[in-house]
Scaffold this active site. Structure first.
Site, mmCIF file in Angstrom:
data_model
loop_
_atom_site.group_PDB
_atom_site.id
_atom_site.type_symbol
_atom_site.label_atom_id
_atom_site.label_comp_id
_atom_site.label_asym_id
_atom_site.label_seq_id
_atom_site.Cartn_x
_atom_site.Cartn_y
_atom_site.Cartn_z
ATOM 1 N N ARG A 60 -4.594 0.481 15.978
ATOM 2 C CA ARG A 60 -3.179 0.138 16.166
ATOM 3 C C ARG A 60 -2.942 -0.287 17.605
ATOM 4 O O ARG A 60 -2.121 -1.155 17.889
ATOM 5 C CB ARG A 60 -2.330 1.366 15.853
ATOM 6 C CG ARG A 60 -0.880 1.220 16.214
ATOM 7 C CD ARG A 60 -0.091 2.455 15.772
ATOM 8 N NE ARG A 60 1.319 2.276 16.063
ATOM 9 C CZ ARG A 60 1.924 2.745 17.149
ATOM 10 N NH1 ARG A 60 1.249 3.465 18.024
ATOM 11 N NH2 ARG A 60 3.203 2.522 17.346
ATOM 12 N N HIS A 66 -16.149 14.003 -29.639
ATOM 13 C CA HIS A 66 -15.865 13.195 -28.450
ATOM 14 C C HIS A 66 -17.129 12.901 -27.656
ATOM 15 O O HIS A 66 -17.434 11.748 -27.373
ATOM 16 C CB HIS A 66 -14.839 13.896 -27.542
ATOM 17 C CG HIS A 66 -14.863 13.367 -26.136
ATOM 18 N ND1 HIS A 66 -14.078 12.323 -25.723
ATOM 19 C CD2 HIS A 66 -15.633 13.710 -25.065
ATOM 20 C CE1 HIS A 66 -14.351 12.050 -24.457
ATOM 21 N NE2 HIS A 66 -15.282 12.877 -24.028
ATOM 22 N N PRO A 74 -15.221 6.128 -14.879
ATOM 23 C CA PRO A 74 -14.135 6.806 -14.176
ATOM 24 C C PRO A 74 -12.809 6.347 -14.796
ATOM 25 O O PRO A 74 -12.395 5.203 -14.625
ATOM 26 C CB PRO A 74 -14.289 6.321 -12.730
ATOM 27 C CG PRO A 74 -15.713 5.845 -12.632
ATOM 28 C CD PRO A 74 -16.008 5.262 -13.983
ATOM 29 N N ASN A 133 -5.597 8.513 -30.426
ATOM 30 C CA ASN A 133 -6.233 9.390 -31.421
ATOM 31 C C ASN A 133 -5.830 10.852 -31.265
ATOM 32 O O ASN A 133 -6.311 11.725 -31.989
ATOM 33 C CB ASN A 133 -7.760 9.229 -31.387
ATOM 34 C CG ASN A 133 -8.350 9.589 -30.022
ATOM 35 O OD1 ASN A 133 -7.711 10.255 -29.212
ATOM 36 N ND2 ASN A 133 -9.584 9.151 -29.780
ATOM 37 N N GLU A 168 -2.406 2.117 -3.537
ATOM 38 C CA GLU A 168 -3.708 1.912 -2.879
ATOM 39 C C GLU A 168 -4.866 1.900 -3.872
ATOM 40 O O GLU A 168 -5.758 1.042 -3.813
ATOM 41 C CB GLU A 168 -3.947 2.997 -1.822
ATOM 42 C CG GLU A 168 -2.957 2.989 -0.665
ATOM 43 C CD GLU A 168 -1.632 3.687 -0.990
ATOM 44 O OE1 GLU A 168 -1.540 4.346 -2.055
ATOM 45 O OE2 GLU A 168 -0.696 3.582 -0.171
ATOM 46 N N ASP A 172 -6.565 8.005 -24.284
ATOM 47 C CA ASP A 172 -5.606 8.957 -23.707
ATOM 48 C C ASP A 172 -5.935 9.261 -22.253
ATOM 49 O O ASP A 172 -5.036 9.418 -21.423
ATOM 50 C CB ASP A 172 -5.637 10.276 -24.496
ATOM 51 C CG ASP A 172 -5.307 10.079 -25.966
ATOM 52 O OD1 ASP A 172 -4.183 9.664 -26.262
ATOM 53 O OD2 ASP A 172 -6.198 10.335 -26.814
ATOM 54 N N GLY A 173 -7.226 9.353 -21.955
ATOM 55 C CA GLY A 173 -7.627 9.694 -20.590
ATOM 56 C C GLY A 173 -7.130 8.653 -19.598
ATOM 57 O O GLY A 173 -6.557 8.989 -18.555
ATOM 58 N N HIS A 184 -1.487 11.149 9.194
ATOM 59 C CA HIS A 184 -1.848 9.737 9.235
ATOM 60 C C HIS A 184 -3.100 9.461 10.066
ATOM 61 O O HIS A 184 -3.567 8.325 10.117
ATOM 62 C CB HIS A 184 -0.685 8.912 9.795
ATOM 63 C CG HIS A 184 0.433 8.712 8.815
ATOM 64 N ND1 HIS A 184 1.033 9.754 8.145
ATOM 65 C CD2 HIS A 184 1.051 7.582 8.373
ATOM 66 C CE1 HIS A 184 1.978 9.272 7.343
ATOM 67 N NE2 HIS A 184 1.996 7.954 7.462
#
Ligand SMILES: Cc1ncc(C[n+]2csc(CCOP(=O)(O)OP(=O)(O)O)c2C)c(N)n1
Ligand SMILES: [Mg+2]
Length: 662
Positions: free
Chosen positions: A521, A261, A115, A185, A412, A155-156, A474
């Site tokens: 909360r 690639h 990833p 590249n 995050e 690059d990714g 939220h």
């Protein structure tokens, strides 16, 4: 005497041949980065193939993980336990060379990558761990923690937003031992990147506060070597070495093009490539002199032995610190931890406080952290809301990295992937925090922790519509379902301070599984429990209120447990027998033995679930003849009490549903 290019060509040959044999894979990046890898691994990387876990080894991360054949070739050639048969088995079932580098499958692979962008984030986490541990443990004349983190990225990775998050923070934190190599590249899958990626990468990284070495010819070993020396000489700033390379270097018809690639070169092109590179050896055969030159076992053993001597001197001078260092690197908890944890849980029960579970979480940290110096906190700019700070929390900075808390800023995803890197490095037990809804931003990194079996800890507060006025942007709805369906991830939603304390203890004691704790909360009522019930909390689900021959079982989590208790009282007043189950962690509950599960959820008794979150998950417990009170829309902005009424998440609604169904 083999030349550097002979050595690099060994990587190219192994990569193109393995991909060809597998009929799948990515030859371009390994062939393009072979020269850089050769210089780094032969001249700089401090590692010991015979002991991939040596604490002070340099860390190497291939963030452009599609180029996995690069790392497999390097590990094989330098003498790790990765025989040539494994390379012949690239991407096949049960091989040690899966499609992307996978932590735990292949010795020497420091983190799972693929990833894009997360590998560099892991590397930033590793470099931060190194800097923090050096700050905590090194003493004048005793640099027992002193290693580099090297990362390759393409690059990714550069295009992915997470690279901005973490590289920005790496600059601020002055991670001077981080050295990243940009595989510039000009190509990604869709072709020449000019059409979609024209950043001035040099200026970008300079703006982050990095040392940037521009325009290095990635096929010129001398230039690469010079650049690495310059990088290592600067210990105040991370360094980016921008390497101009040719993807698929050596393939006469495919180099420099996207064709190489992610597809095999093809048999004919491989013949031509062998000719062009002057590599006259059959597939998977590496001439003895080249193999010998690559072999890093002897140098590695020497490097580790030299460190052993340093560590022996340190142990003599600072015996307590030395044994503490070893304990922490092994990932062992202090011997008295479970006694401290038990006493704490008991004290929370005795107090019976009515507080928000986020506050109970902070109390847990406050109580447990002093005996757990490896605990390394943080929050993505919500420390005051997540309640992750404690009285002994000390922020880390470029100037003073010896603390135990990272102010990650509003990052995050970066935070979560860095925490994976910190955990993989060893020596620290990190927890991160944000609003539960913004777990979404970090989700793939949380998934990677689960995939890599890393026991990271996440504090997610503001768990439901119960957060009130901040409104639907939220208010989490579907997040619990997503997390509970992620394999090897424990998601806790505690009902009160006692369950919060137990969740924290379980999270700290976890060794193979990430734990995410979802806290409220708003204040939550205290529940009275027997010692046995308290012990059963760690089973993930337990009978909070038992009933003989129950007419119904009510299952609830978090803030809705008190609604279930209230509904049960009403129904009992009508003469019904009602069992109430608190289910703070379904993942753990599902692993209990059948006898226990039957005790909690007796067969043949109708079940009802109540949770201020997406309903559908609960069908697996209540079936089609039970009932669910939950959410099937987004939230709204209003005071919490009104929202519960508006969405029908009330004890009355639960009573009505039970009356209707039984
Ligand atoms: C987050 C993420 N998105 C998409 C992909 C699919 N993917 C794999 S490689 C790649 C292109 C990467 O380009 P670059 O880093 O330049 O690699 P190169 O072609 O130069 O080897 C993409 C889009 C991925 N692996 N991860
Ligand atoms: Mg590229």
């Amino acid at each position: 005497m083999p030349s550097r290019s002979d050595l690099a060509n060994a990587i190219r040959a192994l990569s193109m041949d393995s991909v060809q044999k597998a009929k799948s894979g990515h030859p371009g990046a390994p062939m393009g980065m072979a020269d850089i890898a050769q210089v780094l691994w032969a001249d700089f990387l401090q590692h010991n193939p015979a002991n991939p876990d040596w604490y002070d080894r340099d860390r190497f991360v291939l963030s452009n993980g599609h180029g996995s054949m690069l790392i497999y070739s390097l590990l094989h050639l330098s003498g790790y336990d990765l025989p040539i048969e494994e390379l012949k088995n690239f991407r096949q079932m049960d091989s040690k060379t899966p499609g992307h580098p996978e932590y735990g499958y292949t010795v020497g692979v420091e983190t799972t990558t693929g990833p894009l962008g997360q590998g560099i984030a892991n590397a930033v986490g590793m470099a931060l761990a190194e800097k923090v541990l050096a700050g905590q443990f090194n003493r004048e004349g005793h640099d027992i923690v002193d290693h580099n983190t090297y990362a390759f990225l393409g690059d990714g990775c550069m295009m992915e937003g997470i690279s901005h998050e973490v590289c920005s923070l790496a600059g601020t934190l002055g991670l001077g031992k981080l050295v990243a190599f940009y595989d510039d590249n000009g190509i990604s899958i869709d072709g020449e990147v000019e059409g979609w990626f024209t950043d001035d990468t040099v200026k970008r990284f300079e703006a982050y506060g990095w040392q940037v070495i521009p325009r290095v010819n990635g096929h010129d070993p001398e230039e690469i070597k010079q650049a690495i020396e310059t990088a290592k000489a600067n210990t105040e700033q991370p360094t980016l070495i921008c390497c101009k390379t040719i993807i698929g270097f050596g393939s006469p018809n495919k180099e420099g093009k996207e064709d190489c690639h992610g597809a095999p070169l093809g048999d004919d092109e491989i013949v031509l490539t062998r000719e062009k590179l002057g590599w006259n050896h059959p597939p998977f055969e590496i001439p003895a002199d080249i193999k010998a030159k690559w072999d890093a076992k002897e140098a590695g053993a020497k490097a580790e032995a030299a460190w052993d001597e340093k560590f022996a001197a340190y142990s003599a001078a600072y015996p307590e610190l030395a044994s503490e260092f070893v304990r922490r690197m092994k990932g062992e908890l202090p011997g008295d931890f479970s006694a401290i944890a038990d006493a704490f849980i008991e004290s929370v029960n005795a107090k019976g406080e009515v507080i928000a579970s986020r506050k109970a979480s902070q109390n847990s940290i406050e109580a447990l952290a002093p005996s757990l110096p490896e605990l390394f906190g943080g929050s993505a700019d919500l420390a005051g809301s997540n309640l992750t700070l404690w009285s002994g929390a000390q922020g880390v900075s470029a100037a003073d990295p010896s603390g135990n808390y990272c102010f990650y800023g509003v990052r995050e995803f970066g935070m979560t992937a860095m925490i994976n890197g910190i955990t993989l490095h060893g020596g620290l037990k990190p927890y991160g925090a944000t609003f539960f809804i913004f777990m979404e931003y970090a989700r793939n990194a949380l998934r990677m922790a689960a995939l890599m079996k890393q026991p990271v800890i996440h504090v997610y507060t503001h768990d439901s519509i119960g957060l009130g006025e901040d409104g639907p942007t939220h208010q989490p709805v579907e997040q619990l379902t997503a997390m509970r369906s992620t394999p090897n991830l424990n998601t806790w939603r505690p009902a009160d301070a006692v369950e919060s304390a137990v969740a924290w203890v379980c999270a700290i004691q976890s060794t193979q599984t990430p734990n995410a704790m979802v806290f409220s909360r708003q204040n939550l009522a205290h529940n009275e429990r027997t010692a046995q019930q308290i012990a059963d909390i760690r089973k993930g689900g337990y009978v909070l209120k038992a009933a003989t021959n129950p007419d119904a079982v009510l299952i609830a989590t978090g803030s809705e447990v008190s609604l279930a208790v209230e509904a049960a009282a009403t129904l009992e007043a009508q003469g019904k027998s009602i069992q109430v189950v608190s289910m703070p962690c379904t993942d753990v509950f599902d692993t209990q033995d059948q006898a226990y599960i039957n005790e909690v959820l007796p067969a043949g008794v109708k079940r009802f679930a109540i949770e201020a979150a997406a309903k559908d998950f609960w069908y697996k417990y209540v079936g089609l003849d039970g009932g669910i009170i939950g959410m099937s829309s987004f939230g709204e902005s209003a005071p919490a009490g009104e929202l519960y009424k508006h969405f029908g998440i009330t004890a009355e609604a639960l009573v009505a549903l039970v009356e209707e169904k039984i």
